[in-house]
Design a protein around this motif. Structure first.
Motif, PDB file in Angstrom:
ATOM      1  N   ARG A  95       0.847  -1.192   0.000  1.00  0.00           N
ATOM      2  CA  ARG A  95       0.000   0.000   0.000  1.00  0.00           C
ATOM      3  C   ARG A  95       0.887   1.248   0.000  1.00  0.00           C
ATOM      4  O   ARG A  95       2.003   1.233   0.500  1.00  0.00           O
ATOM      5  N   THR A  96       0.341   2.307  -0.537  1.00  0.00           N
ATOM      6  CA  THR A  96       0.999   3.610  -0.496  1.00  0.00           C
ATOM      7  C   THR A  96       0.001   4.626   0.025  1.00  0.00           C
ATOM      8  O   THR A  96      -1.134   4.678  -0.449  1.00  0.00           O
ATOM      9  N   VAL A  97       0.431   5.389   0.998  1.00  0.00           N
ATOM     10  CA  VAL A  97      -0.407   6.459   1.531  1.00  0.00           C
ATOM     11  C   VAL A  97       0.356   7.772   1.394  1.00  0.00           C
ATOM     12  O   VAL A  97       1.581   7.784   1.281  1.00  0.00           O
ATOM     13  N   HIS A  98      -0.389   8.850   1.380  1.00  0.00           N
ATOM     14  CA  HIS A  98       0.226  10.182   1.326  1.00  0.00           C
ATOM     15  C   HIS A  98       0.019  10.858   2.666  1.00  0.00           C
ATOM     16  O   HIS A  98      -1.092  10.902   3.181  1.00  0.00           O
ATOM     17  N   GLU A  99       1.121  11.379   3.220  1.00  0.00           N
ATOM     18  CA  GLU A  99       1.074  12.060   4.508  1.00  0.00           C
ATOM     19  C   GLU A  99       1.632  13.466   4.357  1.00  0.00           C
ATOM     20  O   GLU A  99       2.520  13.709   3.539  1.00  0.00           O
ATOM     21  N   LEU A 100       1.130  14.357   5.186  1.00  0.00           N
ATOM     22  CA  LEU A 100       1.610  15.731   5.205  1.00  0.00           C
ATOM     23  C   LEU A 100       2.732  15.819   6.231  1.00  0.00           C
ATOM     24  O   LEU A 100       2.508  15.608   7.423  1.00  0.00           O
ATOM     25  N   GLU A 101       3.944  16.095   5.764  1.00  0.00           N
ATOM     26  CA  GLU A 101       5.072  16.317   6.675  1.00  0.00           C
ATOM     27  C   GLU A 101       5.128  17.815   6.952  1.00  0.00           C
ATOM     28  O   GLU A 101       5.509  18.610   6.093  1.00  0.00           O
ATOM     29  N   ILE A 102       4.725  18.186   8.152  1.00  0.00           N
ATOM     30  CA  ILE A 102       4.493  19.587   8.496  1.00  0.00           C
ATOM     31  C   ILE A 102       5.795  20.336   8.752  1.00  0.00           C
ATOM     32  O   ILE A 102       6.668  19.865   9.475  1.00  0.00           O
ATOM     33  N   GLU A 103       5.891  21.521   8.150  1.00  0.00           N
ATOM     34  CA  GLU A 103       7.004  22.434   8.386  1.00  0.00           C
ATOM     35  C   GLU A 103       6.594  23.535   9.355  1.00  0.00           C
ATOM     36  O   GLU A 103       7.384  23.978  10.176  1.00  0.00           O
ATOM     37  N   GLU A 104       5.358  24.012   9.236  1.00  0.00           N
ATOM     38  CA  GLU A 104       4.815  25.057  10.119  1.00  0.00           C
ATOM     39  C   GLU A 104       3.443  24.627  10.595  1.00  0.00           C
ATOM     40  O   GLU A 104       2.630  24.145   9.800  1.00  0.00           O
ATOM     41  N   LEU A 105       3.171  24.841  11.879  1.00  0.00           N
ATOM     42  CA  LEU A 105       1.895  24.437  12.465  1.00  0.00           C
ATOM     43  C   LEU A 105       1.439  25.508  13.435  1.00  0.00           C
ATOM     44  O   LEU A 105       2.230  25.991  14.248  1.00  0.00           O
ATOM     45  N   GLY A 106       0.172  25.892  13.328  1.00  0.00           N
ATOM     46  CA  GLY A 106      -0.349  26.904  14.234  1.00  0.00           C
ATOM     47  C   GLY A 106      -1.823  26.700  14.508  1.00  0.00           C
ATOM     48  O   GLY A 106      -2.520  25.982  13.791  1.00  0.00           O
ATOM     49  N   VAL A 107      -2.280  27.342  15.559  1.00  0.00           N
ATOM     50  CA  VAL A 107      -3.692  27.283  15.936  1.00  0.00           C
ATOM     51  C   VAL A 107      -4.437  28.345  15.148  1.00  0.00           C
ATOM     52  O   VAL A 107      -3.984  29.485  15.038  1.00  0.00           O
ATOM     53  N   SER A 108      -5.585  27.995  14.587  1.00  0.00           N
ATOM     54  CA  SER A 108      -6.407  28.948  13.851  1.00  0.00           C
ATOM     55  C   SER A 108      -7.141  29.841  14.849  1.00  0.00           C
ATOM     56  O   SER A 108      -7.682  29.365  15.843  1.00  0.00           O
ATOM     57  N   LEU A 109      -7.176  31.131  14.555  1.00  0.00           N
ATOM     58  CA  LEU A 109      -7.850  32.093  15.430  1.00  0.00           C
ATOM     59  C   LEU A 109      -9.189  32.541  14.846  1.00  0.00           C
ATOM     60  O   LEU A 109      -9.795  33.487  15.348  1.00  0.00           O
ATOM     61  N   ARG A 110      -9.655  31.869  13.831  1.00  0.00           N
ATOM     62  CA  ARG A 110     -10.873  32.293  13.154  1.00  0.00           C
ATOM     63  C   ARG A 110     -12.096  32.228  14.060  1.00  0.00           C
ATOM     64  O   ARG A 110     -12.936  33.123  14.044  1.00  0.00           O
ATOM     65  N   TYR A 111     -12.236  31.160  14.827  1.00  0.00           N
ATOM     66  CA  TYR A 111     -13.434  30.981  15.641  1.00  0.00           C
ATOM     67  C   TYR A 111     -13.180  31.075  17.142  1.00  0.00           C
ATOM     68  O   TYR A 111     -14.109  31.282  17.912  1.00  0.00           O
ATOM     69  N   ASN A 112     -11.947  30.886  17.571  1.00  0.00           N
ATOM     70  CA  ASN A 112     -11.634  30.909  19.003  1.00  0.00           C
ATOM     71  C   ASN A 112     -10.353  31.679  19.261  1.00  0.00           C
ATOM     72  O   ASN A 112      -9.426  31.611  18.466  1.00  0.00           O
TER      73      ASN A 112
END
Length: 172
Positions: A95-112
């Motif tokens: 099997r082959t799956v695609h994963e997101l290897e994150i370089e930048e990660l943050g909390v969204s401030l749109r709703y909270n």
């Protein structure tokens, strides 16, 4: 690298990040669920699209911060590259799956709102250089024969201390 697909995903975590330790580094794995919404003018209502689930991983210090800060349901903005990963199933299938290897990660401030704080950096204590003793510093020299410890007139400029002040010089 060539062939990598940059991707930014905005969505909610389906579970808290799971930390794993590999080869002296830490990695946090989690899934981000992103559901697009569109407004249907005919029905005058919002409609949800099909949910996209993306498996993601983040490494190092960012992984530690993600484990400490994020919980199930947290809305995040993740940017990284989409990478394929191949594995073999228990029945021998590949099997082959695609994963997101994150370089930048943050909390969204749109709703909270979020309360960011700067992580303390633990610096090693400063190393103090040993005091270097100069032998001439230990010589007993008369203050009358010696002006001061400046670079031009003191021990540094004349370590022997053999100076004759103007008042002790014979008149010509």
């Amino acid at each position: 690298m060539a062939g990598e697909i940059p991707l930014t995903v905005i969505g909610n975590l389906t579970a808290a990040p799971e930390p794993h330790f590999t080869a002296g580094s830490v990695v946090a794995n989690f899934t981000i669920a992103s559901t697009p919404r569109t407004f249907d003018k005919a029905g005058n209502e919002w409609k949800d699209g099909e949910t996209l689930f993306i498996r993601a991983s983040v490494w190092g210090e960012a992984a530690k911060n993600a484990v400490a800060s994020l919980t199930k349901g947290t809305r995040v903005v993740a940017h990284g590259v989409l990478k394929p990963r191949s594995y073999e199933t228990r029945d021998g299938g590949k099997r082959t799956v695609h994963e997101l290897e994150i370089e930048e990660l943050g909390v969204s401030l749109r709703y909270n709102p979020a309360t960011p704080h700067r992580a303390e950096r633990r610096m090693p204590p400063p190393v103090e250089a040993p005091v270097q003793r100069i032998p001439v510093d230990d010589l007993p020299i008369s203050p009358r024969r010696y002006s001061d410890d400046s670079a031009w007139f003191g021990k540094i400029a004349n370590p022997s201390g053999n100076i004759t002040p103007a008042q002790d010089r014979p008149a010509r």
